[in-house]
Design a protein around this motif. Structure first.
Motif, PDB file in Angstrom:
ATOM      1  N   THR A  51      -4.314  -4.783   9.516  1.00  0.00           N
ATOM      2  CA  THR A  51      -3.402  -3.698   9.800  1.00  0.00           C
ATOM      3  C   THR A  51      -2.071  -3.752   9.670  1.00  0.00           C
ATOM      4  N   PHE A  52      -1.307  -2.748   9.348  1.00  0.00           N
ATOM      5  CA  PHE A  52       0.164  -2.803   9.255  1.00  0.00           C
ATOM      6  C   PHE A  52       0.735  -3.179   7.872  1.00  0.00           C
ATOM      7  N   GLY A  53      -0.358  -3.313   6.868  1.00  0.00           N
ATOM      8  CA  GLY A  53      -0.118  -3.747   5.494  1.00  0.00           C
ATOM      9  C   GLY A  53      -1.213  -4.073   4.717  1.00  0.00           C
ATOM     10  N   CYS A  54      -0.990  -4.643   3.393  1.00  0.00           N
ATOM     11  CA  CYS A  54      -2.040  -5.027   2.750  1.00  0.00           C
ATOM     12  C   CYS A  54      -1.673  -6.500   2.165  1.00  0.00           C
ATOM     13  N   PRO A  55      -2.503  -7.365   2.406  1.00  0.00           N
ATOM     14  CA  PRO A  55      -2.374  -8.924   1.971  1.00  0.00           C
ATOM     15  C   PRO A  55      -2.150  -9.062   0.660  1.00  0.00           C
ATOM     16  N   THR A  56      -1.561 -10.268   0.362  1.00  0.00           N
ATOM     17  CA  THR A  56      -1.430 -10.364  -1.286  1.00  0.00           C
ATOM     18  C   THR A  56      -2.706 -10.815  -1.921  1.00  0.00           C
ATOM     19  N   PRO A  57      -2.733 -10.533  -3.200  1.00  0.00           N
ATOM     20  CA  PRO A  57      -3.886 -10.855  -4.003  1.00  0.00           C
ATOM     21  C   PRO A  57      -4.651 -11.935  -3.659  1.00  0.00           C
ATOM     22  N   ASP A  58      -3.531 -13.199  -3.509  1.00  0.00           N
ATOM     23  CA  ASP A  58      -4.236 -14.286  -3.611  1.00  0.00           C
ATOM     24  C   ASP A  58      -5.023 -14.670  -2.362  1.00  0.00           C
TER      25      ASP A  58
ATOM     26  N   PHE B  90       1.993   1.118   7.161  1.00  0.00           N
ATOM     27  CA  PHE B  90       2.592  -0.152   6.302  1.00  0.00           C
ATOM     28  C   PHE B  90       3.904  -0.188   6.784  1.00  0.00           C
ATOM     29  N   THR B  91       4.528   0.918   7.216  1.00  0.00           N
ATOM     30  CA  THR B  91       6.130   0.878   7.620  1.00  0.00           C
ATOM     31  C   THR B  91       5.938   1.367   8.998  1.00  0.00           C
ATOM     32  N   ASN B  92       7.057   1.135   9.715  1.00  0.00           N
ATOM     33  CA  ASN B  92       7.179   1.776  11.049  1.00  0.00           C
ATOM     34  C   ASN B  92       7.683   3.123  10.939  1.00  0.00           C
TER      35      ASN B  92
ATOM     36  N   THR C  53     -15.976  -9.833   3.167  1.00  0.00           N
ATOM     37  CA  THR C  53     -15.461  -8.582   2.615  1.00  0.00           C
ATOM     38  C   THR C  53     -14.093  -8.172   3.505  1.00  0.00           C
ATOM     39  N   VAL C  54     -13.010  -7.801   2.446  1.00  0.00           N
ATOM     40  CA  VAL C  54     -11.660  -7.408   2.821  1.00  0.00           C
ATOM     41  C   VAL C  54     -11.586  -5.964   3.076  1.00  0.00           C
ATOM     42  N   VAL C  55     -11.155  -5.617   4.230  1.00  0.00           N
ATOM     43  CA  VAL C  55     -10.830  -4.011   4.590  1.00  0.00           C
ATOM     44  C   VAL C  55      -9.359  -3.952   4.845  1.00  0.00           C
ATOM     45  N   VAL C  56      -8.876  -2.948   4.495  1.00  0.00           N
ATOM     46  CA  VAL C  56      -7.376  -2.845   4.750  1.00  0.00           C
ATOM     47  C   VAL C  56      -7.112  -1.454   5.418  1.00  0.00           C
ATOM     48  N   THR C  57      -6.608  -1.193   6.454  1.00  0.00           N
ATOM     49  CA  THR C  57      -6.386  -0.027   7.229  1.00  0.00           C
ATOM     50  C   THR C  57      -5.051   0.816   6.487  1.00  0.00           C
ATOM     51  N   VAL C  58      -5.557   2.084   6.111  1.00  0.00           N
ATOM     52  CA  VAL C  58      -4.362   2.970   5.502  1.00  0.00           C
ATOM     53  C   VAL C  58      -4.411   4.203   6.104  1.00  0.00           C
TER      54      VAL C  58
END
Length: 341
Positions: free
Chosen positions: A132-139, A184-186, A150-155
């Motif tokens: 939450t609050f962004g996306c992790p790096t590809p690494d 991802f931003t405030n 499994t990787v989930v990203v909040t958008v």
């Protein structure tokens, strides 16, 4: 709805119900395990927890269930802040703090121990790790995926969905959702309701999509699934469950007729979050700077004191727009009811 398996990338659950990770206390091992044992996907919240406490929560949940569950991580805040604005807000809250018998807090670390939590999760991840609050790096995504997670990203927007194209699945959070807006931003630029966000994101990705925001009933779940989501994520609906760690003041406020609506505010944390409209939210929303988690630290002593005194006026009463639908049902009963349409 017939009982059929739902797939979120590599993770399969019996029912399309995801319990939202709710940082600050509501998400517990007991709640996550109860949801997973009932056929849904339970979640722990790593936000505001130490790395050691996060690992202890994972271990405790594994003692209670052998089924898949997830852990949610807050991405570090990268926003530029104005220290003078934070100091001015702290001074403004001094009379409020004095009434509660405390001092306003002082800003602390801004990264929520992100690197340490990622290292720990890569070493031994649960079935799902969400962000939450962004996306992790590809690494980071690759490292977690290589360990079977499994990787989930909040958008919250189409643009954020594009930025998270490397994730295994997306959790789409509509403006109706309670608690922090996972943007991802405030910012609160043109927030979309879930029923508009879902079809918009479907146009630009084939990733599995989880719908979140203001969902509370079996009819809500069925509608979101009919619109193309693979599962529905609910948070507020679980707050009054006996397995929830939400405080007594918070639970009581959800049924108090004095609270009639919710609003977005930065007053408690410095980031937009939806909660019941109480006195603190009303009086201080216009003054709080866009400074997360700095404002969170400043208001923390006030929120704790107000809750301890049984006074909801200065507590962050996070809740989605459908808060009136909450019940005290056990989590397993609620999961079955949500999947019954």
């Amino acid at each position: 709805m017939t009982r059929s398996r739902t797939e979120v990338s590599a993770v399969r659950t019996e029912l399309p119900i995801v319990q939202a990770p709710m940082a600050g206390g509501p998400s517990t091992p007991e709640l996550a395990a109860a949801v997973s044992n009932a056929g849904g996907l339970g979640f722990l919240a790593a936000g505001y927890r130490t790395t050691e406490a996060m690992r202890a929560d994972i271990a405790a949940t594994r003692e209670l269930t052998s089924r898949p569950f997830g852990v949610n991580v807050f991405m570090p805040s990268l926003d530029e802040i104005d220290p003078a604005a934070v100091a001015a807000y702290r001074e403004l809250l001094a009379p409020e703090a004095a009434r509660l018998g405390v001092e306003p807090g002082t800003p602390g670390a801004r990264d929520d121990a992100y690197d340490a939590k990622i290292a720990d999760l890569v070493s031994d991840p649960p079935a799902v790790v969400s962000f939450t609050f962004g996306c992790p790096t590809p690494d980071v995504i690759r490292a977690l995926r290589d360990r079977g997670a499994t990787v989930v990203v909040t958008v919250t927007s189409v643009d954020e969905a594009r930025q998270a194209s490397g994730a295994d699945a997306l959790c789409l959070q509509g403006l109706e959702a309670g608690g922090h807006r996972g943007s991802f931003t405030n910012s609160l630029d043109d927030p979309l309701p879930l029923r508009a966000l879902l079809p918009a994101v479907q146009k630009i990705t084939r990733q599995p999509l989880i719908g979140a925001g203001g969902l509370a009933t079996a009819a809500d779940v069925a509608e979101i699934l009919s619109l193309g989501a693979v599962a529905a994520q609910l948070g507020t609906a679980f707050l009054r469950c006996p397995e929830s760690g939400a405080g007594a003041v918070h639970k009581a406020a959800l049924t108090d007729p004095g609270y009639t609506s919710t609003a977005m505010t930065r007053a408690f944390s410095g980031r937009p979050a939806r909660g019941l409209i109480n006195r603190f939210l009303t009086e201080h929303s216009g003054d709080a700077p866009a400074a997360y988690p700095d404002v969170h630290y400043v208001t923390a002593p006030l929120r704790r004191a107000s809750a301890a005194q049984g006074n909801p006026d200065s507590v962050n009463l996070w809740a989605g727009e459908s808060f009136r639908e909450t019940t005290e049902s056990p989590a397993a009963t609620l999961v079955a009811a949500l999947a019954s349409a």
